[in-house]
Design an enzyme around this catalytic site. Structure first.
Site, PDB file in Angstrom:
ATOM      1  N   ARG A 159       0.978  -1.238  -0.061  1.00  0.00           N
ATOM      2  CA  ARG A 159      -0.047  -0.134  -0.029  1.00  0.00           C
ATOM      3  C   ARG A 159       0.970   1.227  -0.219  1.00  0.00           C
ATOM      4  O   ARG A 159       1.851   1.366   0.748  1.00  0.00           O
ATOM      5  CB  ARG A 159      -0.864  -0.216   1.132  1.00  0.00           C
ATOM      6  N   HIS A 192      -0.673  -0.321  -9.713  1.00  0.00           N
ATOM      7  CA  HIS A 192      -1.145  -1.225  -9.164  1.00  0.00           C
ATOM      8  C   HIS A 192      -1.728  -2.460  -9.766  1.00  0.00           C
ATOM      9  O   HIS A 192      -3.072  -3.000  -9.731  1.00  0.00           O
ATOM     10  CB  HIS A 192      -2.540  -0.514  -8.086  1.00  0.00           C
ATOM     11  N   ASP A 215       4.481  -0.515  -6.824  1.00  0.00           N
ATOM     12  CA  ASP A 215       3.208  -0.672  -7.756  1.00  0.00           C
ATOM     13  C   ASP A 215       1.998   0.217  -6.901  1.00  0.00           C
ATOM     14  O   ASP A 215       0.901  -0.114  -7.438  1.00  0.00           O
ATOM     15  CB  ASP A 215       2.868  -2.519  -7.521  1.00  0.00           C
ATOM     16  N   GLU A 249      -2.548   7.249  -4.782  1.00  0.00           N
ATOM     17  CA  GLU A 249      -2.650   6.807  -6.081  1.00  0.00           C
ATOM     18  C   GLU A 249      -4.202   6.758  -6.573  1.00  0.00           C
ATOM     19  O   GLU A 249      -4.442   6.714  -7.871  1.00  0.00           O
ATOM     20  CB  GLU A 249      -2.355   5.216  -6.158  1.00  0.00           C
TER      21      GLU A 249
END
Ligand code: NAD
Length: 342
Positions: free
Chosen positions: A230, A291, A254, A259
């Site tokens: 996260r 993600h 990622d 985000e």
């Protein structure tokens, strides 16, 4: 059961639609994310099915509750976006605790390998007929040390992959498990000893900014930070400072703290207004994916299947085996076979 499905992409429909038909559920797919502005769309539905960047704060939960929604079905493992205190006694919350730890762990490995050997830059260079390899030197993973924070399902698979590369494997987790594959060390030792630091713990008040100016200062100058968990595990400003001052060797991300607004969407024709994201993208030693760690066929199949089973269990009054513990504000760290926190 009537299900309002938020933040839908075409690939979600592919896996969900056939199963919904099998169960006889009516699904309305919304492209919008769930938030205070869109929550009213769930009026008249029994279930909302949501993903990682939908907002389930107290305001949204109250709107959902008043609209008659009885179940929040997260089609993901993480649940840091849910205000459990607000949901308690009003709406049940279920999730998909494990769909494919391999999908995320393998993506973390892909980031580690690409970042180390500069594959992301080599791809662009050779596409431009530039076959110069200056600046692309990496290091052997064999014999180096990987440090994993969070030895749950994904962390353990990642450690196994690293072991396959001949790496030394160390880990930190306040809830250790027995394993011959790695050795636990203190968090400080992990930062100091690791050539790769990979984050595999959930986002909780305890883990927020677990990567900060202090921890980055302890890391080796050549070390690579990998985050597939996260975004808010990493203090972005401190990471930018660390990269600017070559305090670490690079970062494969990622996930990103902010985000929610950008990831999964196409902004290729627009100016990026998030200065921190733009700065991160400007570093040659930062590799960002949007993600996509979870995004394999096997994982999507499992997510769809478990989500439908969760909803079916709720409909039929069966035990909600994948219900998230809502007595504690964050994570009860319930392990299989152990009791919940209540
Ligand atoms: P898991 O519950 O199996 O493991 C999490 C581990 O973190 C547990 O062992 C727990 O004890 C440990 N932990 C808890 N608090 C900690 C702390 N303060 N410090 C260190 N460790 C701590 O979860 P998992 O299935 O392995 O998933 C890990 C995380 O990966 C999820 O929380 C989610 O945020 C993320 N995730 C990302 C994607 C993606 O697409 N990028 C997909 C799925 C999951």
């Amino acid at each position: 059961m009537k299900i309002a499905f938020f933040d839908t992409k075409p690939y979600d429909k592919t896996w969900i639609e056939p199963l919904a038909e099998e169960y006889g559920y009516g699904i309305k797919f919304f492209e919008y994310k769930l938030n205070a502005d869109t929550a009213m769309l769930a009026s008249g539905y029994d279930v909302v099915c949501v993903f990682v960047n939908d907002t389930l704060n107290s305001e949204v939960i109250n709107i959902l509750h008043k609209s008659g929604v009885k179940l929040i079905a997260l089609r993901c493992a993480g649940y840091n976006n849910v205000d459990f205190k607000s949901a308690h006694g009003k709406i049940n919350v279920v999730r998909v605790p494990a769909y494919s730890p391999f999908a995320v762990a393998e993506h973390a490995a892909a980031l580690m390998l690409s970042l180390n050997r500069k594959i992301h830059r080599a791809y662009v260079r050779t596409r431009d007929n530039n076959f110069n390899i200056n600046g692309f030197m990496g290091f052997d993973l064999n014999g180096k040390t990987t440090g994993v924070i969070g030895t749950g399902k994904i962390g353990q698979v990642f450690l196994g992959i690293c072991k396959g590369f001949g790496m030394k494997t160390i880990a930190y987790d306040p809830f250790p498990v027995e394993s011959p594959d790695f050795e636990y060390v203190s968090l400080d030792d992990l930062f100091e000893m690791s050539d790769i630091v990979s984050l595999h713990c959930p986002l909780t008040p305890d883990t927020k900014y677990i990567i900060n100016a202090d921890s980055l200062a302890k890391m080796k100058p050549e070390s690579l930070l990998i985050n597939t968990s996260r975004g808010a595990l990493v203090d972005t400003h401190s990471l930018i400072d660390a990269l600017r001052s070559s305090c670490i060797g690079g970062a494969g991300l990622d996930v990103y703290e902010e985000e929610e607004e950008y990831f999964f969407e196409d902004f290729s024709n627009e100016v990026l207004l998030d200065d921190d994201l733009a700065r991160l993208l400007s570093f040659p030693n930062v590799l960002i994916t949007s993600h996509q760690g979870f995004f394999t066929r096997e994982a999507m199949q499992e997510i769809a299947s478990v989500t439908m089973k969760n909803i079916h269990a709720f409909e039929t009054g069966d035990t909600l085996v994948n219900e998230v513990c809502y007595r504690c504000d964050t994570v009860c760290n319930k392990k299989e076979g152990q009791k919940r926190c209540f």
